[in-house]
Design an enzyme around this catalytic site. Structure first.
Site, short mmCIF file in Angstrom:
data_model
loop_
_atom_site.label_atom_id
_atom_site.label_comp_id
_atom_site.label_asym_id
_atom_site.label_seq_id
_atom_site.Cartn_x
_atom_site.Cartn_y
_atom_site.Cartn_z
N ASP A 62 0.88 -1.18 0.00
CA ASP A 62 0.00 0.00 0.00
C ASP A 62 0.91 1.21 0.00
O ASP A 62 1.62 1.46 0.99
CB ASP A 62 -0.89 -0.03 1.25
CG ASP A 62 -1.86 1.16 1.30
OD1 ASP A 62 -1.65 2.15 0.56
OD2 ASP A 62 -2.82 1.08 2.10
N ASN A 89 3.13 2.55 -10.64
CA ASN A 89 1.88 2.66 -11.41
C ASN A 89 0.68 3.03 -10.54
O ASN A 89 -0.28 3.62 -11.04
CB ASN A 89 1.63 1.32 -12.13
CG ASN A 89 0.21 1.20 -12.63
OD1 ASN A 89 -0.14 1.72 -13.69
ND2 ASN A 89 -0.64 0.50 -11.87
N VAL A 96 -15.27 12.71 -12.37
CA VAL A 96 -15.57 14.13 -12.63
C VAL A 96 -16.82 14.60 -11.86
O VAL A 96 -16.87 15.73 -11.40
CB VAL A 96 -15.82 14.41 -14.14
CG1 VAL A 96 -15.22 15.74 -14.52
CG2 VAL A 96 -15.30 13.29 -15.00
N TYR A 193 -5.99 15.95 -9.68
CA TYR A 193 -5.29 14.86 -10.37
C TYR A 193 -4.14 15.43 -11.21
O TYR A 193 -3.02 14.92 -11.20
CB TYR A 193 -6.28 14.10 -11.25
CG TYR A 193 -5.69 12.95 -12.02
CD1 TYR A 193 -5.42 11.73 -11.41
CD2 TYR A 193 -5.39 13.08 -13.39
CE1 TYR A 193 -4.89 10.67 -12.13
CE2 TYR A 193 -4.86 12.02 -14.11
CZ TYR A 193 -4.61 10.82 -13.48
OH TYR A 193 -4.07 9.77 -14.19
N ARG A 231 -8.88 2.05 -21.28
CA ARG A 231 -10.11 1.49 -20.69
C ARG A 231 -9.80 0.76 -19.39
O ARG A 231 -9.30 -0.38 -19.41
CB ARG A 231 -10.77 0.50 -21.66
CG ARG A 231 -11.45 1.14 -22.85
CD ARG A 231 -12.20 0.10 -23.67
NE ARG A 231 -11.37 -0.92 -24.28
CZ ARG A 231 -10.67 -0.77 -25.42
NH1 ARG A 231 -10.70 0.37 -26.06
NH2 ARG A 231 -9.97 -1.78 -25.89
P1 NAP Z 1 -7.17 1.58 -12.06
O1 NAP Z 1 -7.72 0.55 -12.97
O2 NAP Z 1 -8.07 2.33 -11.17
O3 NAP Z 1 -6.00 0.90 -11.21
C1 NAP Z 1 -5.30 1.61 -10.23
C2 NAP Z 1 -4.48 0.63 -9.42
O4 NAP Z 1 -3.78 1.37 -8.40
C3 NAP Z 1 -5.33 -0.42 -8.71
O5 NAP Z 1 -4.64 -1.63 -8.69
C4 NAP Z 1 -5.44 0.17 -7.31
O6 NAP Z 1 -5.70 -0.81 -6.30
C5 NAP Z 1 -4.05 0.74 -7.17
N1 NAP Z 1 -3.93 1.65 -6.03
C6 NAP Z 1 -4.66 2.73 -5.72
N2 NAP Z 1 -4.26 3.25 -4.55
C7 NAP Z 1 -3.25 2.45 -4.10
C8 NAP Z 1 -2.43 2.46 -2.95
N3 NAP Z 1 -2.56 3.37 -1.98
N4 NAP Z 1 -1.47 1.50 -2.83
C9 NAP Z 1 -1.32 0.58 -3.78
N5 NAP Z 1 -2.08 0.49 -4.88
C10 NAP Z 1 -3.02 1.44 -5.03
O7 NAP Z 1 -6.39 2.71 -12.90
P2 NAP Z 1 -5.47 2.61 -14.20
O8 NAP Z 1 -6.19 3.33 -15.28
O9 NAP Z 1 -4.97 1.24 -14.43
O10 NAP Z 1 -4.26 3.56 -13.75
C11 NAP Z 1 -2.94 3.13 -13.54
C12 NAP Z 1 -2.02 4.33 -13.59
O11 NAP Z 1 -2.09 4.94 -14.87
C13 NAP Z 1 -2.41 5.44 -12.60
O12 NAP Z 1 -1.24 6.01 -12.06
C14 NAP Z 1 -3.15 6.44 -13.46
O13 NAP Z 1 -3.13 7.73 -12.91
C15 NAP Z 1 -2.36 6.33 -14.74
N6 NAP Z 1 -3.06 6.80 -15.95
C16 NAP Z 1 -4.18 6.19 -16.40
C17 NAP Z 1 -4.80 6.64 -17.56
C18 NAP Z 1 -6.03 5.96 -18.12
O14 NAP Z 1 -6.55 6.44 -19.15
N7 NAP Z 1 -6.52 4.88 -17.55
C19 NAP Z 1 -4.28 7.74 -18.26
C20 NAP Z 1 -3.12 8.35 -17.76
C21 NAP Z 1 -2.52 7.86 -16.62
P3 NAP Z 1 -7.20 -1.14 -5.76
O15 NAP Z 1 -7.76 -2.15 -6.71
O16 NAP Z 1 -6.94 -1.67 -4.40
O17 NAP Z 1 -7.96 0.15 -5.78
#
Ligand code: NAP
Length: 276
Positions: A62, A89, A96, A193, A231
């Site tokens: 965490d 990551n 929003v 963000y 996605r």
């Molecule tokens: P996601 O599906 O919501 O996954 C986020 C992951 O981070 C989940 O495994 C979540 O765990 C974990 N997490 C959150 N808080 C945490 C903590 N305190 N300690 C450890 N793990 C934690 O989001 P995603 O889209 O895959 O995003 C991954 C990364 O890419 C992020 O940094 C995001 O800002 C970045 N990003 C995403 C996009 C996009 O379009 N999706 C675009 C630009 C950047 P839980 O399952 O326990 O919540």
């Protein structure tokens, strides 16, 4: 102690993180750690990969919890004597339409995305082995948020001499300014963000500079990146990229060959260095 190379991906029980682990299981010649704050969700993801014939290992992490970070650090030190690949990551984003007060959103978002990532780096960067690769998952939103900052803030965030302490002070100031509802007057954009990801990109530039100063001969490459619009639970079903496509740039940076001396200290999207 094991001499096997080792890779760690934070927040990898789902979304882009899980896709990064999946790709590393196929391409990284060593042990790959899927980490999650919730062991149940983490083990379920490991089991899912196992169904696909892939072997990921699990460790709890965490990024909000300093104890948890130290436990992973001690484990890596003891079992592997260090770390070869680190992908930061883990991240969060309020939707929003979320009605949580902006100041709360700011504090909570900065806590995980900036301070959590920084705390992981503080503990794990000293463990990076020669030719190590560090990838900090930021976002294109960091660039647009930067452009939304006052000229004075932009200059600070683009500075080649800003220190980690100065960056931390600025991130704390943003949170404090939102509590007083003076953040826009103080030159901040209206996105928690976005500011958190400015923090991740600038932190990466600072860390790369420190590696140049302190560990030049170790050939460690550290970069920030944007995975694209993907996605996932965070971005929703309308995004154009699959999680596997979103993993491409982070995985490219994580697997830069030992002969590479660039990119380093850059912000990268679609495997291309972007101006900051
Ligand atoms: P996601 O599906 O919501 O996954 C986020 C992951 O981070 C989940 O495994 C979540 O765990 C974990 N997490 C959150 N808080 C945490 C903590 N305190 N300690 C450890 N793990 C934690 O989001 P995603 O889209 O895959 O995003 C991954 C990364 O890419 C992020 O940094 C995001 O800002 C970045 N990003 C995403 C996009 C996009 O379009 N999706 C675009 C630009 C950047 P839980 O399952 O326990 O919540």
């Amino acid at each position: 102690m094991s001499n096997v190379p080792v890779a760690v991906v934070t927040g990898s029980n789902k979304g882009i993180g899980l896709a990064i682990v999946r790709a590393l299981c196929k391409q990284f010649p060593g042990d790959v750690y899927l980490t999650a704050r919730d062991p149940g969700r983490g083990q379920a993801a490991v089991a899912q990969l196992q169904q696909e014939g892939l072997r990921a290992l699990f460790h709890q992490l965490d990024v909000d919890d300093p104890q948890s970070i130290r436990a992973l650090r001690d484990f890596l030190k003891e079992k592997y004597g260090g770390l070869n690949v680190l992908v930061n990551n883990a991240g969060i984003a309020f939707k929003v339409n979320d009605t949580t007060p902006f100041a709360v959103q700011a504090e909570v978002t900065l806590k995980t995305n900036f301070f959590g990532t920084r705390n992981v780096c503080t503990e794990l960067l000293p463990l990076m082995k020669p030719y190590g690769r560090v990838v900090n998952v930021s976002s294109m939103v960091s660039s647009s948020a930067l452009r939304g900052c006052s000229q004075e803030l932009q200059q600070k965030f683009r500075s080649d001499t800003i220190t980690e302490e100065e960056l931390v002070q600025l991130m704390n100031k943003f949170v404090e300014d939102t509590k007083k509802n003076i953040h826009q007057k103080e030159g901040w954009p209206n996105t928690a963000y976005g500011v958190s990801k400015i923090g991740v990109t600038v932190l990466s530039r600072i860390q790369a500079r420190l590696l140049n100063e302190q560990r030049k001969g170790d050939h460690i490459l550290l970069n920030a990146c944007c995975p694209g619009w993907v996605r996932t639970d965070m971005a929703g079903p309308q995004a154009p990229k699959s999680p596997e496509e979103g993993a491409e740039t982070p995985v490219y940076l994580a697997l830069l060959p030992s002969s590479a001396d660039a990119p380093h200290g850059q912000f990268v999207s679609d495997k291309t260095v972007r101006a900051w």
